[in-house]
Design a protein around this motif. Sequence first.
Motif, PDB file in Angstrom:
ATOM      1  N   PHE A   1       9.475 -16.300   6.042  1.00 57.77           N
ATOM      2  CA  PHE A   1       8.393 -16.472   7.013  1.00 57.77           C
ATOM      3  C   PHE A   1       8.460 -17.871   7.597  1.00 57.77           C
ATOM      4  N   ASP A   2       7.817 -18.037   8.721  1.00 57.85           N
ATOM      5  CA  ASP A   2       7.725 -19.325   9.400  1.00 57.85           C
ATOM      6  C   ASP A   2       6.395 -19.968   9.005  1.00 57.85           C
ATOM      7  N   SER A   3       6.467 -21.063   8.264  1.00 58.38           N
ATOM      8  CA  SER A   3       5.239 -21.696   7.761  1.00 58.38           C
ATOM      9  C   SER A   3       4.397 -22.320   8.882  1.00 58.38           C
ATOM     10  N   ALA A   4       4.950 -22.440  10.072  1.00 57.26           N
ATOM     11  CA  ALA A   4       4.178 -22.973  11.198  1.00 57.26           C
ATOM     12  C   ALA A   4       3.264 -21.918  11.805  1.00 57.26           C
ATOM     13  N   THR A   5       3.574 -20.646  11.546  1.00 61.58           N
ATOM     14  CA  THR A   5       2.790 -19.581  12.184  1.00 61.58           C
ATOM     15  C   THR A   5       2.153 -18.609  11.193  1.00 61.58           C
ATOM     16  N   GLU A   6       2.475 -18.724   9.906  1.00 59.81           N
ATOM     17  CA  GLU A   6       1.977 -17.756   8.924  1.00 59.81           C
ATOM     18  C   GLU A   6       1.862 -18.422   7.566  1.00 59.81           C
ATOM     19  N   THR A   7       0.828 -18.083   6.806  1.00 57.79           N
ATOM     20  CA  THR A   7       0.707 -18.613   5.440  1.00 57.79           C
ATOM     21  C   THR A   7       1.592 -17.804   4.503  1.00 57.79           C
ATOM     22  N   ALA A   8       1.901 -18.377   3.362  1.00 57.26           N
ATOM     23  CA  ALA A   8       2.712 -17.671   2.366  1.00 57.26           C
ATOM     24  C   ALA A   8       2.006 -16.395   1.912  1.00 57.26           C
ATOM     25  N   TRP A   9       0.708 -16.459   1.702  1.00 48.34           N
ATOM     26  CA  TRP A   9      -0.050 -15.287   1.251  1.00 48.34           C
ATOM     27  C   TRP A   9      -0.005 -14.169   2.290  1.00 48.34           C
ATOM     28  N   ASP A  10      -0.217 -14.520   3.565  1.00 51.32           N
ATOM     29  CA  ASP A  10      -0.159 -13.511   4.627  1.00 51.32           C
ATOM     30  C   ASP A  10       1.243 -12.914   4.741  1.00 51.32           C
ATOM     31  N   ALA A  11       2.261 -13.753   4.626  1.00 50.67           N
ATOM     32  CA  ALA A  11       3.639 -13.270   4.703  1.00 50.67           C
ATOM     33  C   ALA A  11       3.962 -12.345   3.531  1.00 50.67           C
ATOM     34  N   ALA A  12       3.526 -12.699   2.347  1.00 51.19           N
ATOM     35  CA  ALA A  12       3.790 -11.873   1.166  1.00 51.19           C
ATOM     36  C   ALA A  12       3.137 -10.502   1.309  1.00 51.19           C
ATOM     37  N   ARG A  13       1.898 -10.477   1.804  1.00 49.51           N
ATOM     38  CA  ARG A  13       1.211  -9.195   2.010  1.00 49.51           C
ATOM     39  C   ARG A  13       1.902  -8.367   3.098  1.00 49.51           C
ATOM     40  N   ARG A  14       2.346  -9.026   4.162  1.00 48.19           N
ATOM     41  CA  ARG A  14       3.048  -8.331   5.239  1.00 48.19           C
ATOM     42  C   ARG A  14       4.363  -7.719   4.723  1.00 48.19           C
ATOM     43  N   GLU A  15       5.132  -8.513   3.991  1.00 47.38           N
ATOM     44  CA  GLU A  15       6.405  -8.028   3.459  1.00 47.38           C
ATOM     45  C   GLU A  15       6.201  -6.857   2.493  1.00 47.38           C
ATOM     46  N   PHE A  16       5.180  -6.941   1.652  1.00 48.55           N
ATOM     47  CA  PHE A  16       4.872  -5.866   0.709  1.00 48.55           C
ATOM     48  C   PHE A  16       4.620  -4.571   1.481  1.00 48.55           C
ATOM     49  N   ARG A  17       3.786  -4.660   2.517  1.00 49.44           N
ATOM     50  CA  ARG A  17       3.441  -3.496   3.337  1.00 49.44           C
ATOM     51  C   ARG A  17       4.679  -2.954   4.059  1.00 49.44           C
ATOM     52  N   GLU A  18       5.499  -3.847   4.614  1.00 53.22           N
ATOM     53  CA  GLU A  18       6.704  -3.425   5.337  1.00 53.22           C
ATOM     54  C   GLU A  18       7.710  -2.744   4.416  1.00 53.22           C
ATOM     55  N   GLU A  19       7.901  -3.281   3.231  1.00 53.14           N
ATOM     56  CA  GLU A  19       8.931  -2.778   2.335  1.00 53.14           C
ATOM     57  C   GLU A  19       8.509  -1.555   1.540  1.00 53.14           C
ATOM     58  N   LEU A  20       7.222  -1.449   1.215  1.00 49.25           N
ATOM     59  CA  LEU A  20       6.774  -0.339   0.370  1.00 49.25           C
ATOM     60  C   LEU A  20       5.929   0.684   1.103  1.00 49.25           C
ATOM     61  N   GLY A  21       5.435   0.320   2.277  1.00 52.29           N
ATOM     62  CA  GLY A  21       4.631   1.262   3.056  1.00 52.29           C
ATOM     63  C   GLY A  21       3.200   1.431   2.576  1.00 52.29           C
ATOM     64  N   ILE A  22       2.767   0.537   1.702  1.00 52.06           N
ATOM     65  CA  ILE A  22       1.379   0.564   1.205  1.00 52.06           C
ATOM     66  C   ILE A  22       0.860  -0.866   1.176  1.00 52.06           C
ATOM     67  N   ASP A  23      -0.470  -1.002   1.164  1.00 56.20           N
ATOM     68  CA  ASP A  23      -1.064  -2.332   1.058  1.00 56.20           C
ATOM     69  C   ASP A  23      -0.980  -2.839  -0.373  1.00 56.20           C
ATOM     70  N   VAL A  24      -1.094  -4.144  -0.529  1.00 57.08           N
ATOM     71  CA  VAL A  24      -1.097  -4.759  -1.855  1.00 57.08           C
ATOM     72  C   VAL A  24      -2.298  -4.237  -2.626  1.00 57.08           C
ATOM     73  N   PRO A  25      -2.108  -3.787  -3.876  1.00 53.03           N
ATOM     74  CA  PRO A  25      -3.243  -3.294  -4.647  1.00 53.03           C
ATOM     75  C   PRO A  25      -4.235  -4.411  -4.966  1.00 53.03           C
ATOM     76  N   ASP A  26      -5.486  -4.037  -5.155  1.00 54.27           N
ATOM     77  CA  ASP A  26      -6.505  -5.003  -5.547  1.00 54.27           C
ATOM     78  C   ASP A  26      -6.223  -5.498  -6.949  1.00 54.27           C
ATOM     79  N   GLY A  27      -6.583  -6.738  -7.211  1.00 53.51           N
ATOM     80  CA  GLY A  27      -6.425  -7.300  -8.547  1.00 53.51           C
ATOM     81  C   GLY A  27      -6.176  -8.782  -8.461  1.00 53.51           C
ATOM     82  N   GLU A  28      -5.958  -9.376  -9.611  1.00 54.06           N
ATOM     83  CA  GLU A  28      -5.713 -10.819  -9.672  1.00 54.06           C
ATOM     84  C   GLU A  28      -4.347 -11.150  -9.119  1.00 54.06           C
TER      85      GLU A  28
END
Length: 71
Positions: free
Chosen positions: A44-71
């Motif tokens: 990800f580009d840290s100038a336009t996206e946070t690490a957390w947002d990028a991680a959630r986006r990648e999870f959704r793109e690669e697995l086709g589901i949203d990140v599960p709730d939890g810690e």
Amino acid sequence: MRHSAGIVVQRDVDGRTQILLGHMGGPFWARKDEGAWSIPKGEFDSATETAWDAARREFREELGIDVPDGE
């Protein structure tokens, strides 16, 4: 500088920890299993996206589901 972000999904079942891994895609990894497993992650580009947002986006793109709730 390159940045990468991912999410480790884990759970405990019968006293054992399980971690969600995905098989890497593309023709290079076809019919290969050894060393072909990884957590859902990506660059990800840290100038336009946070690490957390990028991680959630990648999870959704690669697995086709949203990140599960939890810690």
